[in-house]
Scaffold this motif. Structure first.
Motif, PDB file in Angstrom:
ATOM      1  N   HIS A  83      91.225 116.475 -15.856  1.00  0.00           N
ATOM      2  CA  HIS A  83      90.647 117.720 -16.381  1.00  0.00           C
ATOM      3  C   HIS A  83      91.748 118.616 -16.944  1.00  0.00           C
ATOM      4  O   HIS A  83      91.635 119.118 -18.071  1.00  0.00           O
ATOM      5  CB  HIS A  83      89.880 118.447 -15.275  1.00  0.00           C
ATOM      6  CG  HIS A  83      89.367 119.790 -15.684  1.00  0.00           C
ATOM      7  ND1 HIS A  83      88.077 119.992 -16.124  1.00  0.00           N
ATOM      8  CD2 HIS A  83      89.972 121.016 -15.731  1.00  0.00           C
ATOM      9  CE1 HIS A  83      87.909 121.272 -16.440  1.00  0.00           C
ATOM     10  NE2 HIS A  83      89.048 121.912 -16.192  1.00  0.00           N
ATOM     11  N   GLU A  84      92.791 118.814 -16.160  1.00  0.00           N
ATOM     12  CA  GLU A  84      93.887 119.656 -16.623  1.00  0.00           C
ATOM     13  C   GLU A  84      94.645 118.998 -17.783  1.00  0.00           C
ATOM     14  O   GLU A  84      95.168 119.685 -18.660  1.00  0.00           O
ATOM     15  CB  GLU A  84      94.842 119.959 -15.466  1.00  0.00           C
ATOM     16  CG  GLU A  84      94.202 120.693 -14.295  1.00  0.00           C
ATOM     17  CD  GLU A  84      93.536 121.994 -14.699  1.00  0.00           C
ATOM     18  OE1 GLU A  84      93.954 122.593 -15.717  1.00  0.00           O
ATOM     19  OE2 GLU A  84      92.580 122.414 -14.023  1.00  0.00           O
ATOM     20  N   PHE A  85      94.684 117.676 -17.779  1.00  0.00           N
ATOM     21  CA  PHE A  85      95.295 116.938 -18.885  1.00  0.00           C
ATOM     22  C   PHE A  85      94.551 117.250 -20.177  1.00  0.00           C
ATOM     23  O   PHE A  85      95.141 117.317 -21.256  1.00  0.00           O
ATOM     24  CB  PHE A  85      95.225 115.433 -18.582  1.00  0.00           C
ATOM     25  CG  PHE A  85      96.292 114.632 -19.273  1.00  0.00           C
ATOM     26  CD1 PHE A  85      97.625 114.818 -18.969  1.00  0.00           C
ATOM     27  CD2 PHE A  85      95.951 113.677 -20.218  1.00  0.00           C
ATOM     28  CE1 PHE A  85      98.611 114.070 -19.594  1.00  0.00           C
ATOM     29  CE2 PHE A  85      96.928 112.927 -20.852  1.00  0.00           C
ATOM     30  CZ  PHE A  85      98.259 113.130 -20.542  1.00  0.00           C
ATOM     31  N   GLY A  86      93.227 117.451 -20.050  1.00  0.00           N
ATOM     32  CA  GLY A  86      92.426 117.804 -21.209  1.00  0.00           C
ATOM     33  C   GLY A  86      92.823 119.140 -21.808  1.00  0.00           C
ATOM     34  O   GLY A  86      92.616 119.374 -23.004  1.00  0.00           O
ATOM     35  N   HIS A  87      93.361 120.048 -20.997  1.00  0.00           N
ATOM     36  CA  HIS A  87      93.881 121.318 -21.516  1.00  0.00           C
ATOM     37  C   HIS A  87      95.310 121.151 -22.048  1.00  0.00           C
ATOM     38  O   HIS A  87      95.689 121.755 -23.052  1.00  0.00           O
ATOM     39  CB  HIS A  87      93.896 122.388 -20.417  1.00  0.00           C
ATOM     40  CG  HIS A  87      92.542 122.705 -19.862  1.00  0.00           C
ATOM     41  ND1 HIS A  87      91.456 122.981 -20.650  1.00  0.00           N
ATOM     42  CD2 HIS A  87      92.102 122.799 -18.571  1.00  0.00           C
ATOM     43  CE1 HIS A  87      90.403 123.241 -19.884  1.00  0.00           C
ATOM     44  NE2 HIS A  87      90.778 123.122 -18.625  1.00  0.00           N
ATOM     45  N   LEU A  88      96.091 120.329 -21.346  1.00  0.00           N
ATOM     46  CA  LEU A  88      97.513 120.185 -21.670  1.00  0.00           C
ATOM     47  C   LEU A  88      97.737 119.567 -23.052  1.00  0.00           C
ATOM     48  O   LEU A  88      98.516 120.101 -23.857  1.00  0.00           O
ATOM     49  CB  LEU A  88      98.196 119.332 -20.596  1.00  0.00           C
ATOM     50  CG  LEU A  88      99.672 119.004 -20.828  1.00  0.00           C
ATOM     51  CD1 LEU A  88     100.528 120.232 -20.605  1.00  0.00           C
ATOM     52  CD2 LEU A  88     100.113 117.852 -19.922  1.00  0.00           C
ATOM     53  N   ILE A  89      97.078 118.447 -23.321  1.00  0.00           N
ATOM     54  CA  ILE A  89      97.354 117.693 -24.551  1.00  0.00           C
ATOM     55  C   ILE A  89      97.038 118.493 -25.811  1.00  0.00           C
ATOM     56  O   ILE A  89      97.896 118.629 -26.687  1.00  0.00           O
ATOM     57  CB  ILE A  89      96.611 116.347 -24.532  1.00  0.00           C
ATOM     58  CG1 ILE A  89      97.146 115.467 -23.398  1.00  0.00           C
ATOM     59  CG2 ILE A  89      96.759 115.631 -25.869  1.00  0.00           C
ATOM     60  CD1 ILE A  89      98.632 115.211 -23.469  1.00  0.00           C
TER      61      ILE A  89
END
Length: 437
Positions: A24-30
């Motif tokens: 989920h947080e990877f979805g914000h990071l990238i």
């Protein structure tokens, strides 16, 4: 061995939870990095830092409590609307005003002159929506993939037209309750009168060929108290049996929480595991989405009753919400159940994780901070307000000052904390258990 399997189930759930949060947080990071926003932190969990490592300008790490995560995108809070740099360091009076001022000061501690074009709030509105909405999208896609793996790769138990059990009598079936033992005053069940046996495969009902268990259910229920001619396959031969179906109170096929009066034969179907197609995954996801939306809407009432159950004032609803502690306990019980295959236990945990990702995705769409939906709603409102001003030939009203929503953010965070504490406490004192067998 049972304890080992229990711990394995809990570990499997915790790892799955951490991966779900991390993705989920990877979805914000990238997208944040793709759009050149300054990203200073990416963490899974809250509390004390267990491990971290810096790569470039971003610190990646894991914290002790795996109940969430965060990505620090610099510039989520814009500077003071008057654009006076000194206003960021001012000390206005009033508790909320000071709260907002402190947040602004903390936001810009790591911002240098070279970062002015890399602040989140300066992005076009649609890029901000992409960054905030990508975490939700990741959870929903992951939920779909997990459902697909279970339903298409392993299958689900589906009822067949082969008889497994035959009722001895007609008993009223109350929703959520077992019918109980037969008494001498209860009428004999129509299936028993007809001479239907376990292992019989029902071929036709009143001359209508039976194509599946659902069609058989519809034929029986629609027959009400009428005469029934039933053809069954027994030992390779067709046998014709006759009886009269009875009217009974049964769970509704459209809404199992409701009861209806319908025709009753008194048979239980044999269940076999069958792999499903993509259509089944889509329909299950759609149904799960609707059920989750209803559950989120009724959460305050459900949490109230769970709180009462936790102090012994009522019985806990086994179908109500639970915390990650309760879900981990259920995962442990599923994996430690020696009566089912190891594959069945593994895929049962995958189903829990699929449901968890569906819930995480949908709850983050709630249009209130600190959920992702709060930021998306605010950004869309800002874009609509600016577009409306352009259409009317008025000056640009500027962006929405997200800092002014911080009091609401902290109030909602307090609510989430209270709900979490209530659910965790209930899962410890009145836990939900997996039914035996």
């Amino acid at each position: 061995m049972s304890t080992l399997y229990y711990l394995l189930g809990v570990v499997l759930f915790v790892v799955g939870l951490a991966l779900s949060v991390g993705l989920h947080e990877f979805g914000h990071l990238i997208p944040g990095k793709l759009y050149n926003v300054k990203v200073t932190q990416y963490f899974i969990g809250f509390g004390r830092t267990l491990w971290s490592r810096r790569r470039g300008e971003t610190e990646y790490g894991v914290k002790a409590i795996p109940l969430g995560g965060y990505v620090k995108l610099v510039g989520m809070i814009p500077p003071s609307p008057d654009d006076d740099p000194a206003s960021v360091r001012s000390r206005p009076t009033g508790m909320f005003a000071q709260l907002v001022d402190d947040a602004r000061s903390a936001e810009y501690e790591e911002v240098g002159p070279e970062d002015q074009d890399r602040l989140f709030y300066k992005l076009p509105w649609w890029k901000r929506v992409v960054i905030m909405g990508s975490g939700v999208a990741i959870n929903l896609v992951l939920a779909f993939l997990l459902f697909a793996v279970v339903f298409m790769g392993y299958g689900v138990f589906k009822p067949t037209t082969t008889v497994s059990t035959v009722s001895q009598c007609v008993k009223v079936v109350r929703t959520g309750q077992e019918p109980g033992a037969c008494t001498p005053t209860d009428p004999v069940a129509p299936a028993k009168k007809a001479g239907i046996r376990p292992g019989d495969r029902i071929v036709s009902f009143n001359g209508t060929p039976v194509t599946g268990y659902k069609s058989l259910q519809s034929l029986i229920r629609g027959n009400e108290a009428g005469t029934a001619t039933i053809v069954v396959e027994r030992g390779g031969k067709d046998v014709t049996l006759r009886t009269d179906t009875a009217v009974n109170v049964l769970p509704s096929l459209d809404d199992p929480e409701k009861s209806v009066k319908a025709g009753f034969l008194g048979i239980g179907p044999t269940q076999t595991r069958q792999r499903q197609g993509l259509g089944y995954v889509v329909s299950s996801m759609a149904d799960g989405t609707w059920q989750t939306v209803k559950a989120i809407g009724s959460m305050p009432n459900k949490v109230y009753h769970i709180a009462r159950a936790s102090v012994g004032l009522e019985t806990r609803d086994p179908n109500g919400p639970m915390s990650v502690v309760g879900a981990g306990r259920v995962a442990g019980e599923l994996v430690s159940d020696q009566q089912t295959s190891l594959a069945s236990r593994f895929f049962s945990v995958l189903l829990i994780l699929a449901g968890l990702n569906l819930f995480l995705g949908l709850v983050n769409l709630v249009p209130l901070p600190p959920f992702d939906g709060g930021g998306v709603a605010t950004t869309i409102y800002e874009a609509a307000r600016r577009a409306f001003a352009r259409l009317r030939g008025r000056p640009d009203p500027g962006g929405v000052d997200a800092a002014r929503l911080l009091p609401l953010t902290y109030a909602m965070a307090a609510v989430i904390l209270v709900v979490s504490v209530v659910l965790i406490f209930a899962d410890l004192v009145v836990p939900v258990h997996v039914p035996n067998g």
